[in-house]
Design an enzyme around this catalytic site. Structure first.
Site, PDB file in Angstrom:
ATOM      1  N   CYS A 135      -3.913   8.620 -74.404  1.00  0.00           N
ATOM      2  CA  CYS A 135      -5.366   8.674 -74.557  1.00  0.00           C
ATOM      3  C   CYS A 135      -6.080   8.269 -73.267  1.00  0.00           C
ATOM      4  O   CYS A 135      -7.177   8.745 -72.981  1.00  0.00           O
ATOM      5  CB  CYS A 135      -5.831   7.810 -75.718  1.00  0.00           C
ATOM      6  SG  CYS A 135      -5.718   6.021 -75.455  1.00  0.00           S
ATOM      7  N   HIS A 147      -7.703   1.175 -77.544  1.00  0.00           N
ATOM      8  CA  HIS A 147      -7.817   2.619 -77.360  1.00  0.00           C
ATOM      9  C   HIS A 147      -8.787   2.938 -76.223  1.00  0.00           C
ATOM     10  O   HIS A 147      -9.756   2.212 -76.002  1.00  0.00           O
ATOM     11  CB  HIS A 147      -8.323   3.235 -78.669  1.00  0.00           C
ATOM     12  CG  HIS A 147      -8.283   4.726 -78.717  1.00  0.00           C
ATOM     13  ND1 HIS A 147      -7.154   5.463 -78.438  1.00  0.00           N
ATOM     14  CD2 HIS A 147      -9.253   5.629 -79.023  1.00  0.00           C
ATOM     15  CE1 HIS A 147      -7.420   6.750 -78.584  1.00  0.00           C
ATOM     16  NE2 HIS A 147      -8.687   6.873 -78.924  1.00  0.00           N
ATOM     17  N   ASN A 150     -14.268   9.768 -78.227  1.00  0.00           N
ATOM     18  CA  ASN A 150     -12.866   9.508 -78.545  1.00  0.00           C
ATOM     19  C   ASN A 150     -12.027  10.709 -78.133  1.00  0.00           C
ATOM     20  O   ASN A 150     -12.302  11.833 -78.555  1.00  0.00           O
ATOM     21  CB  ASN A 150     -12.734   9.275 -80.061  1.00  0.00           C
ATOM     22  CG  ASN A 150     -11.370   8.741 -80.445  1.00  0.00           C
ATOM     23  OD1 ASN A 150     -10.382   8.927 -79.731  1.00  0.00           O
ATOM     24  ND2 ASN A 150     -11.306   8.075 -81.583  1.00  0.00           N
TER      25      ASN A 150
END
Length: 358
Positions: free
Chosen positions: A156, A310, A345
């Site tokens: 990510c 994240h 995201n």
């Protein structure tokens, strides 16, 4: 700190990225340009990184006269590897297959010898773009950060980095050296490796699931640029498994050639906010990351709409003033009522559920 997690749960810190050409000039002489701010070095909470470069004027700060962004289009013209690949296709009409990063177990596993990872990666096989895309294949059309979807690989941080760069598409178009699908299977991107811009030659093989759909990062609109950038990143690191977990500042450095700086948020928040506002005004590249919210996991937490540990792209920063029930952007030196960050995201889903959500 926050980041993706490796196979054994190890965690690395990543953050928000800004850039300024003048700062790049100031830091270009440093042996290690990825400096931590001394004032924030001991804090182990959330992180912000500042990213130094000014693409808005079409220039890249040169570390040497031979290492300029202006020269990237010349990389292919000077590349013997590219010339040989083109010549071979003309002679044989066989689609290019990269012998330096051949499709198979080694490209998936990298340096890992872990049996569990071998079983996990054994679920995937490689296919060409005419198999995993079922429409006209383009390198890119309308290149956008909204085009990026994360797959089953824990990178990510890399997706957040390219998504942030894609807020200004010309920044990514510069490093995509083969901008069209010419039908020969030959592609190339530019990366700044160890301070030197190099062409990374690629074919269009990519890991797929049993249904022949892309297993890792992909595009919403059947465009190759996301697949190619991830494959180039995997190639220069020796395999896809090697790029699980990482730092946004490392990805941005290699994708732009500029240095990065990391800040921890819990100390001197007013000073950091001021830098964020300056970064917003001058089109800095910025990324963000969440703190450890779920025991070291990056599992999505529906109640708040944020995944813990994240990486995110930081798309915009807002400081608002309330006037008679309405909100407006504050003026210079004006008191504020609320401060907002706009995040994306890399999963392509999952939204903030708190105040100011949709």
């Amino acid at each position: 700190p926050f980041a993706d997690h490796g196979p054994d749960g190890e965690q690395t810190d990543i953050g928000l990225i800004f850039h300024s050409r003048h700062a790049a000039e100031e830091h270009a002489e440093h042996e290690d340009c990825n400096d931590y701010d001394e004032d924030f070095e001991e804090e182990e909470e959330a992180v912000v990184s500042s990213y130094f470069n000014d693409f808005s004027v079409g220039n890249f700060m040169a570390l040497s006269k031979l290492n300029r962004l202006d020269d990237l289009e010349e990389l292919l013209a000077k590349s013997d590897k590219y010339k040989r690949a083109v010549e071979q296709y003309k002679n044989t009409h066989a689609l290019f297959e990269d012998q330096e990063f051949r499709p198979g177990e080694q490209a998936l596993m990298g340096y890992s010898v872990d049996e569990k990872e071998r079983q996990r990666m054994g679920r995937y096989h490689f296919e060409r773009s005419d198999v995993y895309f079922d429409a006209d294949i383009k390198v890119y059309n309308n290149l956008s950060s909204q085009d990026i979807l994360q797959g089953e690989l824990g990178d990510c941080y890399f997706l957040a980095a390219i998504s942030s760069i894609a807020e200004h598409p010309d920044r990514l178009k510069r490093i995509i050296l083969c901008k069209e699908n010419k039908g020969d299977g030959i592609y190339a991107v530019a990366m700044c490796l160890n301070g030197v811009w190099e062409e990374v030659l690629l074919d269009d093989y990519a890991p797929c699931r049993s249904d022949n759909k892309l297993a890792f990062n992909s595009s919403k609109f059947n465009e190759l640029w996301v697949v190619l950038l991830e494959k180039a990143w995997a190639k220069v690191h020796g395999g896809y498994l090697n790029i699980e977990a990482g730092l946004t500042r490392e990805a941005l450095r290699d994708l732009t050639g500029a240095s990065a700086k990391t800040y921890f948020l819990k100390q001197k928040p007013e000073s950091i906010w001021k830098r964020l506002m300056e970064a917003e005004k001058t089109n800095f590249i910025m990324t963000a990351g969440s703190d450890n919210l779920s025991g070291g996991s990056d599992v999505y937490i529906p109640k708040i709409g944020i995944a813990g540990s994240h990486a995110y792209s930081l798309l915009s920063v807002y400081q608002l003033k309330e006037d008679n029930g309405q909100y407006r952007l504050t003026g210079e030196g004006e008191e504020y009522s609320v401060r907002l960050l706009k995040l994306r995201n890399p999963w392509g889903k999952g939204e903030w559920k708190g105040a100011w959500c949709d």
